[in-house]
Design an enzyme around this catalytic site. Structure first.
Site, PDB file in Angstrom:
ATOM      1  N   HIS A 170       0.784  -1.444   0.034  1.00  0.00           N
ATOM      2  CA  HIS A 170       0.302   0.223  -0.073  1.00  0.00           C
ATOM      3  C   HIS A 170       1.052   1.643  -0.337  1.00  0.00           C
ATOM      4  O   HIS A 170       2.252   0.851  -0.326  1.00  0.00           O
ATOM      5  CB  HIS A 170      -1.058  -0.124   1.288  1.00  0.00           C
ATOM      6  CG  HIS A 170      -0.297  -0.306   2.493  1.00  0.00           C
ATOM      7  ND1 HIS A 170       0.445   0.657   3.247  1.00  0.00           N
ATOM      8  CD2 HIS A 170      -0.264  -1.084   3.181  1.00  0.00           C
ATOM      9  CE1 HIS A 170       1.214  -0.111   3.794  1.00  0.00           C
ATOM     10  NE2 HIS A 170       0.669  -1.424   3.987  1.00  0.00           N
TER      11      HIS A 170
ATOM     12  N   GLY B  71       1.932   2.989   2.542  1.00  0.00           N
ATOM     13  CA  GLY B  71       2.901   3.309   3.151  1.00  0.00           C
ATOM     14  C   GLY B  71       4.287   2.490   2.981  1.00  0.00           C
ATOM     15  O   GLY B  71       5.343   2.897   2.875  1.00  0.00           O
ATOM     16  N   HIS B  72       3.471   1.271   2.217  1.00  0.00           N
ATOM     17  CA  HIS B  72       5.179   0.678   2.003  1.00  0.00           C
ATOM     18  C   HIS B  72       5.886   1.723   0.488  1.00  0.00           C
ATOM     19  O   HIS B  72       7.165   1.271   0.572  1.00  0.00           O
ATOM     20  CB  HIS B  72       4.683  -0.476   0.758  1.00  0.00           C
ATOM     21  CG  HIS B  72       4.029  -1.590   2.084  1.00  0.00           C
ATOM     22  ND1 HIS B  72       2.613  -2.245   1.847  1.00  0.00           N
ATOM     23  CD2 HIS B  72       5.034  -2.202   3.012  1.00  0.00           C
ATOM     24  CE1 HIS B  72       3.018  -3.370   2.954  1.00  0.00           C
ATOM     25  NE2 HIS B  72       4.438  -3.318   3.413  1.00  0.00           N
TER      26      HIS B  72
ATOM     27  N   GLN C 239       6.485 -15.754  12.592  1.00  0.00           N
ATOM     28  CA  GLN C 239       5.931 -15.095  12.733  1.00  0.00           C
ATOM     29  C   GLN C 239       5.063 -14.789  13.432  1.00  0.00           C
ATOM     30  O   GLN C 239       3.803 -14.063  13.862  1.00  0.00           O
ATOM     31  CB  GLN C 239       6.152 -14.143  12.171  1.00  0.00           C
ATOM     32  CG  GLN C 239       5.501 -13.425  10.713  1.00  0.00           C
ATOM     33  CD  GLN C 239       6.600 -11.936  10.280  1.00  0.00           C
ATOM     34  OE1 GLN C 239       7.397 -11.758   9.566  1.00  0.00           O
ATOM     35  NE2 GLN C 239       6.094 -10.748  10.061  1.00  0.00           N
TER      36      GLN C 239
ATOM     37  N   SER D 221      -1.873  -0.210   6.144  1.00  0.00           N
ATOM     38  CA  SER D 221      -2.149  -2.075   6.680  1.00  0.00           C
ATOM     39  C   SER D 221      -2.783  -2.247   5.988  1.00  0.00           C
ATOM     40  O   SER D 221      -3.104  -3.082   5.352  1.00  0.00           O
ATOM     41  CB  SER D 221      -2.118  -2.012   7.783  1.00  0.00           C
ATOM     42  OG  SER D 221      -1.992  -3.674   8.301  1.00  0.00           O
ATOM     43  N   SER D 222      -1.333  -3.388   5.351  1.00  0.00           N
ATOM     44  CA  SER D 222      -2.061  -4.271   4.591  1.00  0.00           C
ATOM     45  C   SER D 222      -3.402  -5.182   4.994  1.00  0.00           C
ATOM     46  O   SER D 222      -4.330  -5.768   4.405  1.00  0.00           O
ATOM     47  CB  SER D 222      -1.151  -5.686   4.367  1.00  0.00           C
ATOM     48  OG  SER D 222      -0.079  -5.015   3.785  1.00  0.00           O
ATOM     49  N   ARG D 223      -3.536  -5.604   6.478  1.00  0.00           N
ATOM     50  CA  ARG D 223      -4.418  -5.742   6.757  1.00  0.00           C
ATOM     51  C   ARG D 223      -5.715  -5.337   6.530  1.00  0.00           C
ATOM     52  O   ARG D 223      -7.061  -5.758   7.153  1.00  0.00           O
ATOM     53  CB  ARG D 223      -4.338  -6.131   8.179  1.00  0.00           C
ATOM     54  CG  ARG D 223      -3.478  -7.232   8.691  1.00  0.00           C
ATOM     55  CD  ARG D 223      -3.028  -7.329   9.982  1.00  0.00           C
ATOM     56  NE  ARG D 223      -1.630  -7.716  10.651  1.00  0.00           N
ATOM     57  CZ  ARG D 223      -1.555  -9.287  11.254  1.00  0.00           C
ATOM     58  NH1 ARG D 223      -2.765  -9.215  10.491  1.00  0.00           N
ATOM     59  NH2 ARG D 223      -1.040 -10.023  10.974  1.00  0.00           N
TER      60      ARG D 223
HETATM   61  O1  PAF Z   1       6.497  -5.737   8.507  1.00  0.00           O
HETATM   62  C1  PAF Z   1       6.503  -6.518   8.013  1.00  0.00           C
HETATM   63  O2  PAF Z   1       5.358  -6.537   7.070  1.00  0.00           O
HETATM   64  C2  PAF Z   1       7.531  -7.599   8.496  1.00  0.00           C
HETATM   65  O3  PAF Z   1       7.284  -8.100   9.837  1.00  0.00           O
HETATM   66  C3  PAF Z   1       8.629  -8.131   8.334  1.00  0.00           C
HETATM   67  C4  PAF Z   1       9.305  -7.143   8.782  1.00  0.00           C
HETATM   68  C5  PAF Z   1       8.551  -8.033   6.766  1.00  0.00           C
HETATM   69  C6  PAF Z   1       8.910  -9.409   8.692  1.00  0.00           C
HETATM   70  O4  PAF Z   1       8.379 -10.441   8.003  1.00  0.00           O
END
Ligand code: PAF
Length: 283
Positions: free
Chosen positions: A35, A37-38, A62, A188-190
């Site tokens: 998005h 932000g990225h 994670q 956020s992607s979410r």
């Molecule tokens: O913030 C994220 O998208 C993830 O936690 C990251 C830093 C890419 C690690 O998988």
């Protein structure tokens, strides 16, 4: 823009570039579903680096919640289009086997202490260990000079700064401001998983944080938090996991306003089934 799926190909390319003369490499690790932000991290990297490398990898280690992992939005073609438009130089899109050739069990030796145990450390057991594991691996592969992270993941920024410090990695962590939608919702992607009703109430999270920031001198901290929690709990679709004010450097909770202490307000909440986090630096 060049896209690589294997470590060997990526490293060969980066080596070829560095043989042409010293270049500053900026790195933006992502889990895709990109998005604005990225893209703002990519743009900042483009200004500060000669080569911008972005990784797209939904790291399974994670996610403490299997369903959350399964539902994580994936839109690789759109992501690549966006990166091309943002003039990203190199994209790394590895498989799980490429990142974890020896399996996923090996963890880093970073001792996070309190910053790893509190907030998301408490609510998402194992999450930060997985983040440390994947980012250490990615940094070893890419060997960037600059690592760009978004402030929206406040605790993650602290955790990854600790990673860099622990291994004395020659990389500078650059933390960039959170980008927000017009109503204040942190990008956020979410957010892509929110239905229209959930999307409409989700802005209440950042509104609570901004209210706290703007009124912290007028009301005792516990009262202020309680008042905002009450407002949020009146929303059927919102379930708050935590809303708190902490020392911005240690993440220790703060109950008494102090002018000379760095303070950050943080929230994590489920809106429907979607877990969102946000924060506002008070000072
Ligand atoms: O913030 C994220 O998208 C993830 O936690 C990251 C830093 C890419 C690690 O998988």
């Amino acid at each position: 823009m060049q896209v690589f799926q294997t470590v060997a190909e990526l490293q060969r390319h980066l080596l070829n570039i560095s043989q042409l003369g010293k270049k500053i490499a900026g790195f933006i690790p992502t889990m895709g579903a990109l998005h604005e932000g990225h893209l703002s991290l990519i743009r900042t990297s483009k200004v500060k680096s000669d080569i911008t490398v972005c990784s797209i990898f939904v790291n399974p280690t994670q996610f403490n919640d299997k369903k959350d992992f399964e539902k994580y939005p994936i839109q690789i073609d759109k992501d690549l289009e966006m990166l091309l438009e943002a003039h990203c130089d190199v994209v790394f899109v590895p498989t799980v086997e490429e990142i974890y050739p020896k399996g996923t069990l090996e963890r880093t030796t970073v001792e996070l202490g309190f910053i790893g145990k509190t907030l998301d450390g408490e609510h998402r057991p194992g999450h930060f260990e997985g983040v440390l594991q994947v980012v250490k691996r990615l940094l070893d592969i890419v060997q960037p000079d600059l690592l760009f992270l978004g402030q929206k993941d406040y605790q993650q920024c602290m955790v990854l700064s600790k990673l860099v410090e622990h291994y004395q990695l020659p990389v500078k962590v650059e933390i960039c401001d959170t980008l927000r939608e017009k109503d204040g919702l942190a990008m956020s992607s979410r957010n892509a998983r929110l239905n229209p009703e959930e999307r409409a109430v989700s802005a209440k999270l950042s509104q609570a944080l901004f209210y706290i920031r703007d009124h912290i001198k007028e009301q005792p901290v516990p009262e202020l938090i309680e008042q905002q929690l009450k407002l949020l709990s009146a929303e059927e679709l919102i379930q708050v996991e935590y809303l708190t004010i902490v020392n911005g450097k240690t993440l220790e909770p703060v109950d008494l306003y102090q002018e000379n202490t760095s303070l950050t307000a943080l929230i994590a909440a489920k809106v429907g089934q979607v877990r969102l986090i946000d924060n506002v630096i008070i000072h």
